[in-house]
Design an enzyme around this catalytic site. Structure first.
Site, PDB file in Angstrom:
ATOM      1  N   CYS A 346       0.780  -1.159  -0.037  1.00  0.00           N
ATOM      2  CA  CYS A 346       0.261   0.040  -0.130  1.00  0.00           C
ATOM      3  C   CYS A 346       0.873   1.344  -0.153  1.00  0.00           C
ATOM      4  CB  CYS A 346      -0.878  -0.021   1.260  1.00  0.00           C
ATOM      5  SG  CYS A 346      -0.102  -0.085   3.077  1.00  0.00           S
ATOM      6  N   GLU A 392      -2.517   0.539  -4.576  1.00  0.00           N
ATOM      7  CA  GLU A 392      -2.088  -0.533  -3.968  1.00  0.00           C
ATOM      8  C   GLU A 392      -1.209  -1.218  -4.930  1.00  0.00           C
ATOM      9  OE1 GLU A 392      -2.368  -3.593  -0.631  1.00  0.00           O
ATOM     10  OE2 GLU A 392      -3.125  -1.436  -0.663  1.00  0.00           O
TER      11      GLU A 392
END
Length: 399
Positions: A346, A392
């Site tokens: 992330c 992500e």
């Protein structure tokens, strides 16, 4: 386009850093590997299934404002603003936050803005699912309150959210945690269930998942389905593959791929999340999974040191922003059976970059890094966080 360019920058940086290590990593565009277009989120507004609200002074000076921080500590201009205007937070979360603010404004106890200055009422976490479940977790600094006074506050909180104005939130679960730190695990200070069910439930890729208060679950459920489907394809798993799911949370990735592989091995530091993963496997009738509770840097080296299974071993890692501990990377590098690795990050420009370099650098006897290096071969960004600049990134490594 902003998200895509930020991921290009990550791959250019990685290519440059690998060149410094003597590795020819330059591909077209100066990237270390091909970058696919950003995969969009199926839902743009109100997609978050978990929101954390702080308690602090608002722009109007109200010290019991429940919302999100604006400003910086360095600039000494932090204020807490209500989240009503924030489009990625669902209305249910905003409703619970508003009710919590109403409750603490009625309370004679102060909010706890700085630990050393006293006060009690701290942050609120709200979790929701597509099944219509809502969990609220309230953090409270006990300071010098005795048990009788604590019990009184818990009773008032329960009454407010079950019989009072907060009943409109229709909470599935109401938790209370006494914490003297900014973040506190269940082991350090147990989550106390004041009302309702101990868990909430989510459905994902045809499976049902149980979620505990502190268990990790991707914040964008609809986006997670798209992400996990892609992970399944990138794994190229066959019927005899063993899938190693590192930082597995409630087991979502491993369980969603269990029908494609011969075995799933999950590792997770949060003990309650492992309990959820085991329950999820049993409930969904999945019997080829085993889960290990503990820090990955302690569990994984032991698990892989004596690995003699002849079946193909594919690893999927999904760590927090802090990345993987060096001992985890070393265990992966030194396990010859792992030829394919999927790193889900992330924050790839952060500590994950250190991991990428550790995975790809030449062997280093001084660091006990003997295994053959990995090579990045493909990167796919997923827009798991609409209305933000973040993505992500799934980075596929092979060797």
């Amino acid at each position: 386009q902003v998200k895509y360019e930020s991921q290009r920058k990550v791959l250019r940086t990685l290519a440059s850093r690998l060149e410094e290590l003597g590795i020819d990593a330059q591909k077209p565009g100066g990237l270390c590997c091909p970058l696919q277009p950003v995969v969009p989120s199926p839902i743009i507004n109100g997609y978050r299934n978990k929101s954390t609200f702080s308690v602090n002074r608002g722009p109007d000076g109200n010290p019991k404002t429940v919302g999100l921080y604006v400003g910086t500590g360095r600039g000494r201009n932090i204020v807490c603003v209500k989240a009503n205007h924030v489009e990625n937070i669902p209305s249910k979360h905003k409703q619970v936050a508003q009710c919590y603010e109403e409750f603490i404004c009625r309370s004679p106890l102060d909010s706890c803005i700085l630990f050393h200055e006293g006060g009690h009422w701290r942050e609120l976490v709200v979790r929701t699912t597509s099944c219509g479940h809502t969990m609220a977790i309230i953090t409270f600094h006990p300071q010098q309150l005795g048990q009788e006074a604590l019990d009184t506050q818990k009773a008032l909180l329960k009454e407010f959210f079950t019989c009072g104005p907060g009943a409109v939130c229709a909470l599935t679960s109401l938790y209370f945690q006494e914490s003297t730190m900014t973040r506190c695990s269940h082991e350090q200070s147990p989550y106390q269930l004041l009302h309702g069910a101990p868990h909430i439930f989510e459905e994902l890729l045809g499976l049902k998942f149980r979620i505990s208060p502190d268990a990790f679950f991707q914040v964008n459920t609809a986006g997670a389905q798209v992400l996990y489907q892609a992970v399944g394809e990138l794994c190229q798993a066959t019927g005899d593959t063993v899938l190693l799911d590192i930082c597995c949370g409630t087991g979502t990735i491993g369980l969603s791929l269990a029908n494609r592989v011969s075995k799933v091995i999950g590792v997770e530091v949060v003990e309650k999340a492992i309990e959820d993963a085991e329950w999820n496997a049993a409930f969904n009738g999945i019997s080829n999974c085993e889960f290990h509770s503990g820090k990955a840097e302690a569990v994984l080296p032991q698990l892989l040191a004596s690995w003699e299974d002849a079946r193909p071993l594919v690893a999927v890692v999904n760590p927090s922003r802090a990345g993987l501990h060096y001992r985890v990377v070393r265990a992966i590098r030194n396990c010859r059976s792992i030829r394919r690795l999927l790193y889900i990050s992330c924050k790839p420009e952060g500590e994950a970059m250190r991991n990428f370099l550790e995975l790809c650098c030449p062997p280093n006897p001084k660091k006990k890094l003997a295994g053959e290096p990995f090579t990045p071969v493909l990167a796919i960004p997923f827009d798991m966080f609409p209305h933000t600049v973040h993505c992500e990134l799934v980075l596929l490594f092979t060797r």
